[in-house]
Design a protein around this motif. Sequence first.
Motif, mmCIF file in Angstrom:
data_model
loop_
_atom_site.group_PDB
_atom_site.id
_atom_site.type_symbol
_atom_site.label_atom_id
_atom_site.label_comp_id
_atom_site.label_asym_id
_atom_site.label_seq_id
_atom_site.Cartn_x
_atom_site.Cartn_y
_atom_site.Cartn_z
ATOM 1 N N THR A 45 5.789 8.306 -5.194
ATOM 2 C CA THR A 45 5.449 9.580 -4.130
ATOM 3 C C THR A 45 3.680 9.540 -4.506
ATOM 4 O O THR A 45 3.015 9.860 -3.281
ATOM 5 C CB THR A 45 5.815 10.916 -4.451
ATOM 6 N N MET A 46 3.211 9.350 -5.430
ATOM 7 C CA MET A 46 1.640 9.380 -5.632
ATOM 8 C C MET A 46 1.192 8.225 -4.889
ATOM 9 O O MET A 46 -0.062 8.346 -4.393
ATOM 10 C CB MET A 46 1.537 9.312 -7.317
ATOM 11 N N SER A 47 1.899 7.195 -4.866
ATOM 12 C CA SER A 47 1.107 5.917 -4.034
ATOM 13 C C SER A 47 1.062 6.290 -2.587
ATOM 14 O O SER A 47 0.296 6.121 -1.678
ATOM 15 C CB SER A 47 2.213 4.782 -3.969
ATOM 16 N N ASP A 48 2.485 7.101 -1.993
ATOM 17 C CA ASP A 48 2.404 7.758 -0.787
ATOM 18 C C ASP A 48 1.191 8.780 -0.565
ATOM 19 O O ASP A 48 0.600 8.840 0.755
ATOM 20 C CB ASP A 48 3.591 8.354 -0.712
ATOM 21 N N VAL A 49 0.783 9.433 -1.371
ATOM 22 C CA VAL A 49 -0.516 10.079 -1.393
ATOM 23 C C VAL A 49 -1.690 9.399 -0.996
ATOM 24 O O VAL A 49 -2.417 9.780 0.054
ATOM 25 C CB VAL A 49 -0.685 11.155 -2.728
ATOM 26 N N TRP A 50 -1.878 8.458 -1.597
ATOM 27 C CA TRP A 50 -3.115 7.610 -1.656
ATOM 28 C C TRP A 50 -3.005 6.884 0.023
ATOM 29 O O TRP A 50 -4.041 6.786 0.782
ATOM 30 C CB TRP A 50 -3.410 6.422 -2.564
ATOM 31 N N VAL A 51 -1.732 6.370 0.355
ATOM 32 C CA VAL A 51 -1.464 5.980 1.643
ATOM 33 C C VAL A 51 -1.810 6.861 2.717
ATOM 34 O O VAL A 51 -2.387 6.536 3.641
ATOM 35 C CB VAL A 51 -0.065 5.428 1.505
ATOM 36 N N THR A 52 -1.311 8.098 2.459
ATOM 37 C CA THR A 52 -1.616 9.186 3.715
ATOM 38 C C THR A 52 -3.286 9.461 3.796
ATOM 39 O O THR A 52 -3.812 9.522 4.880
ATOM 40 C CB THR A 52 -0.715 10.387 3.177
#
Length: 306
Positions: free
Chosen positions: A156-163
């Motif tokens: 989910t943290m990788s999703d934060v950086w993606v967003t």
Amino acid sequence: MIVDNRAQVRKVLLITLVLNLFVMGLKAAVGWATGSLSLLADALHSVTDSANNVLGLVASRFSSPRPDRDHPYGHQKFEAVGALGIAAFLGIACFEILQGAIERLLTPDRPPVKISASELWILLLVLGVNIFVAFYERRVGQRIGSQILIADAKHTMSDVWVTISVMAGLIGIWAWGFQWLDVVLAFPVALLVFASGWSVIQANLPWLVDEMAIAPEAIHTVATQVPGVLNCHDIASRGVVGRQIFIEMHLIVDAKDVETAHRITEEVEARLNDRFGPARILIHVEPPSYTSSQISYEAEGIKDEG
């Protein structure tokens, strides 16, 4: 002592599943409305978030730490298998993102991306939800020692950086009309997804292959501090410190009867549990006349029978 935290894990996964489905829906809706490749790729990443939650619920269902006849060491490796399943989902997402970016490069005549200020505010809300989910899962995962929650929090943290990356590109398109940002940013999105999956593999593979959990020298130091222990050798350990550890050793004790030897080993087990527990410890008792300087198992001590 066996600690079963699966009820807490399932509660967290159910909460994050609902939030991830909400995030996925918003991203997909804005992505289709704007025609943004990078945002649709981000929505695909969120699909894996939801799939990971479902996978985690299934893994948690079967990962009881309590032993039974068929699984005398418990079932906790199911959770590590689930975490590796998360890594597999991340690999699929990485491939899909790269494929979409390459297709966009090969067909540059596709309609341009159109984004509005209201759609950017929606993405800001999405970002806030992702940040909450990542920190919530990580905090609970670290508190109860759940590998599946910690792995999903990294995802989910990788999703934060993606967003964040996608939003930066869409702001560039909205403010200055830089259409190329949408395709260019799809590639670092894929790299972030891959890096997240690789970190999950690194965190869980040692558990599955029974890599050493505690340095044998540390176990040796704790054991030899117990009165009556002369030495210990052939020390082995596996598992995850703070969750479940399995320790084996040979213990040389200064005891003339079984009752005294038993008392000494009970004290060794208690001290190891206090230091590294919860732990299941197997001790082979040897008399004072026995000597050995081999603290742990060494590669040169293994003979090839073939």
